[in-house]
Design a protein around this motif. Structure first.
Motif, PDB file in Angstrom:
ATOM      1  N   GLU A  38       0.816  -1.205   0.000  1.00  0.00           N
ATOM      2  CA  GLU A  38       0.000   0.000   0.000  1.00  0.00           C
ATOM      3  C   GLU A  38       0.857   1.266   0.000  1.00  0.00           C
ATOM      4  O   GLU A  38       0.606   2.205  -0.769  1.00  0.00           O
ATOM      5  CB  GLU A  38      -0.914   0.010   1.222  1.00  0.00           C
ATOM      6  N   ILE A  39       1.888   1.284   0.829  1.00  0.00           N
ATOM      7  CA  ILE A  39       2.745   2.474   0.893  1.00  0.00           C
ATOM      8  C   ILE A  39       3.534   2.649  -0.403  1.00  0.00           C
ATOM      9  O   ILE A  39       3.722   3.766  -0.895  1.00  0.00           O
ATOM     10  CB  ILE A  39       3.698   2.372   2.104  1.00  0.00           C
ATOM     11  N   THR A  40       3.996   1.537  -0.989  1.00  0.00           N
ATOM     12  CA  THR A  40       4.711   1.620  -2.262  1.00  0.00           C
ATOM     13  C   THR A  40       3.786   2.130  -3.367  1.00  0.00           C
ATOM     14  O   THR A  40       4.232   2.849  -4.273  1.00  0.00           O
ATOM     15  CB  THR A  40       5.300   0.256  -2.648  1.00  0.00           C
ATOM     16  N   SER A  41       2.527   1.786  -3.298  1.00  0.00           N
ATOM     17  CA  SER A  41       1.553   2.328  -4.254  1.00  0.00           C
ATOM     18  C   SER A  41       1.450   3.840  -4.114  1.00  0.00           C
ATOM     19  O   SER A  41       1.313   4.563  -5.108  1.00  0.00           O
ATOM     20  CB  SER A  41       0.185   1.674  -4.034  1.00  0.00           C
ATOM     21  N   MET A  42       1.516   4.334  -2.882  1.00  0.00           N
ATOM     22  CA  MET A  42       1.515   5.781  -2.662  1.00  0.00           C
ATOM     23  C   MET A  42       2.758   6.410  -3.281  1.00  0.00           C
ATOM     24  O   MET A  42       2.685   7.474  -3.912  1.00  0.00           O
ATOM     25  CB  MET A  42       1.473   6.092  -1.162  1.00  0.00           C
ATOM     26  N   MET A  43       3.907   5.734  -3.103  1.00  0.00           N
ATOM     27  CA  MET A  43       5.143   6.242  -3.693  1.00  0.00           C
ATOM     28  C   MET A  43       5.061   6.235  -5.216  1.00  0.00           C
ATOM     29  O   MET A  43       5.498   7.190  -5.875  1.00  0.00           O
ATOM     30  CB  MET A  43       6.330   5.394  -3.240  1.00  0.00           C
ATOM     31  N   ALA A  50      -6.150   4.779  -9.258  1.00  0.00           N
ATOM     32  CA  ALA A  50      -6.018   4.057 -10.532  1.00  0.00           C
ATOM     33  C   ALA A  50      -5.033   2.904 -10.422  1.00  0.00           C
ATOM     34  O   ALA A  50      -5.185   1.881 -11.099  1.00  0.00           O
ATOM     35  CB  ALA A  50      -5.587   5.025 -11.635  1.00  0.00           C
ATOM     36  N   ILE A  51      -4.020   3.047  -9.581  1.00  0.00           N
ATOM     37  CA  ILE A  51      -3.083   1.951  -9.353  1.00  0.00           C
ATOM     38  C   ILE A  51      -3.760   0.826  -8.589  1.00  0.00           C
ATOM     39  O   ILE A  51      -3.653  -0.353  -8.949  1.00  0.00           O
ATOM     40  CB  ILE A  51      -1.845   2.457  -8.575  1.00  0.00           C
ATOM     41  N   ARG A  52      -4.471   1.169  -7.538  1.00  0.00           N
ATOM     42  CA  ARG A  52      -5.055   0.161  -6.665  1.00  0.00           C
ATOM     43  C   ARG A  52      -6.214  -0.587  -7.316  1.00  0.00           C
ATOM     44  O   ARG A  52      -6.426  -1.772  -7.036  1.00  0.00           O
ATOM     45  CB  ARG A  52      -5.528   0.814  -5.365  1.00  0.00           C
ATOM     46  N   ASP A  53      -6.990   0.087  -8.169  1.00  0.00           N
ATOM     47  CA  ASP A  53      -8.107  -0.627  -8.799  1.00  0.00           C
ATOM     48  C   ASP A  53      -7.743  -1.237 -10.153  1.00  0.00           C
ATOM     49  O   ASP A  53      -8.582  -1.822 -10.826  1.00  0.00           O
ATOM     50  CB  ASP A  53      -9.335   0.283  -8.925  1.00  0.00           C
ATOM     51  N   GLY A  54      -6.482  -1.103 -10.557  1.00  0.00           N
ATOM     52  CA  GLY A  54      -6.005  -1.793 -11.755  1.00  0.00           C
ATOM     53  C   GLY A  54      -6.116  -1.024 -13.045  1.00  0.00           C
ATOM     54  O   GLY A  54      -5.631  -1.490 -14.083  1.00  0.00           O
TER      55      GLY A  54
END
Length: 352
Positions: A117-122, A322-326
């Motif tokens: 999750e944190i890497t997705s934020m980065m 957009a990253i998290r939902d693909g």
């Protein structure tokens, strides 16, 4: 799992899961480290070859566009580095040592999920930062192309009044190139200055290079006073011309960046850039005027109407979603498919 049930078989023999999650976490940590390292280089004017501090599109003294991203990235990575420590080394005996060695696999998996999750934020922050840097680099390239033509024209006009008609064209061209090289180098070295002062500095350094080059020849058509007077006039005209040209190119980029920048990018980069700019509606950040609390003065224009202006953190959240939902995977996989010659390959199914 298809019935919605979780079958828990105890936590005694899951050390392999602990190890797998630790290795997964370390792999993600390395990705985060690369994101952090590249982000700090992009934002640093000492390392980014002429881009402004904090990637501010307006004067650096006015805006701190990506400064918050820079600070947040350091915090994100620090947390990831902490969470990436092994869990297996902290195993304790439990239940009066009936469980002499248990795996803590659930803890390891949970920490890995947090790192994802944190890497997705980065990644979201990095994508917003890179798109900003790409627009600024294209802006710089277009400006330098136009500035080169202006310098060549104005220097040619100066030569027509200062140099004797017998001066060869090759010699004139050589001097013009020396002057331009000095200006181009100075452009990279003055990225921390506001536009007006920066252009004045470019003209000053260009004038010094011009004077040095002209002093090597005796083919003058006028006196030394004529030379100094002409160069001073040239510097004033050049500083004003560079300022006007850059501002015109910048305003054009503000309004048409989504169609201009992709033509300078590779296939994969263009797809991802266009997805962020067009589908996600994350625009080229113009600087102070984008701040929701800034009162727009006459002639100032932001990317969004005053009542709809968004902080840069809100724009990053758009990319994060957009990253998290693909959704972000679709342009990425489409670009990969074309590079591999699989143009008919369908993108992965979007996550629910």
């Amino acid at each position: 799992m298809s019935a919605g049930l979780v079958h828990h078989g105890g936590n005694f023999q899951a050390a392999s899961l602990t190890s797998a999650m630790e290795k997964t976490r370390l792999a993600i940590q390395m990705i985060a480290k690369m994101l952090f390292a590249q982000a700090t280089e992009i934002i640093n004017p000492a390392l980014n070859r002429g881009l402004p501090p904090n990637l501010a599109a307006d004067d650096p003294s006015l805006s701190f566009t990506c400064k918050g991203i820079d600070i947040a990235m350091a915090g994100y990575y620090s947390e990831i580095a902490f969470l990436s420590n092994p869990v297996s080394t902290h195993v304790q005996g439990a239940e009066m040592l009936n469980q002499a060695l248990n795996s803590l696999a659930l803890i390891s998996a949970r920490y890995t999920l947090e790192v994802v999750e944190i890497t997705s934020m980065m990644a979201a922050s990095y994508i917003v930062m890179v798109c900003q840097a790409l627009d600024l680099r294209v802006l710089q390239m277009i400006f330098l192309e136009k500035a080169y033509a202006q310098v060549a024209e104005m220097t040619g006009e100066l030569f027509s009044t200062l140099l004797a008609p017998t001066t060869t064209e090759d010699y004139r061209r050589k001097i013009s190139v020396e002057v331009w090289d000095a200006i181009a180098v100075a452009w990279d070295e003055t990225s921390t200055m506001d536009l007006t002062a920066r252009c004045e500095r470019l003209a000053e350094l260009g004038g010094s290079a011009l004077l040095t080059a002209l002093c090597r020849t005796t083919e003058f058509a006028g006196s030394a006073l004529d030379l100094i007077t002409a160069i001073n006039s040239w510097k004033q005209r050049l500083g004003s011309a560079l300022n006007s040209t850059y501002d015109a190119v910048r305003q054009d980029m503000f309004s048409r960046h989504a169609s201009i920048t992709p033509s300078y990018l590779g296939q994969a980069s263009a797809k991802l850039y266009s997805f962020v700019r067009k589908e996600l509606q994350v625009p080229f950040h113009r600087g102070l005027v984008e701040d929701p609390t800034h009162v727009l003065r006459a002639g100032e224009q932001a990317s969004f109407p005053p009542e709809a202006r968004k902080a840069i953190g809100t724009l990053i959240s758009t990319v994060y979603d957009a990253i998290r939902d693909g959704r972000l995977m679709e342009p990425v996989m489409a670009a990969v498919g074309e590079n591999m010659g699989c143009k008919d390959a369908e993108p992965p199914t979007r996550a629910a």
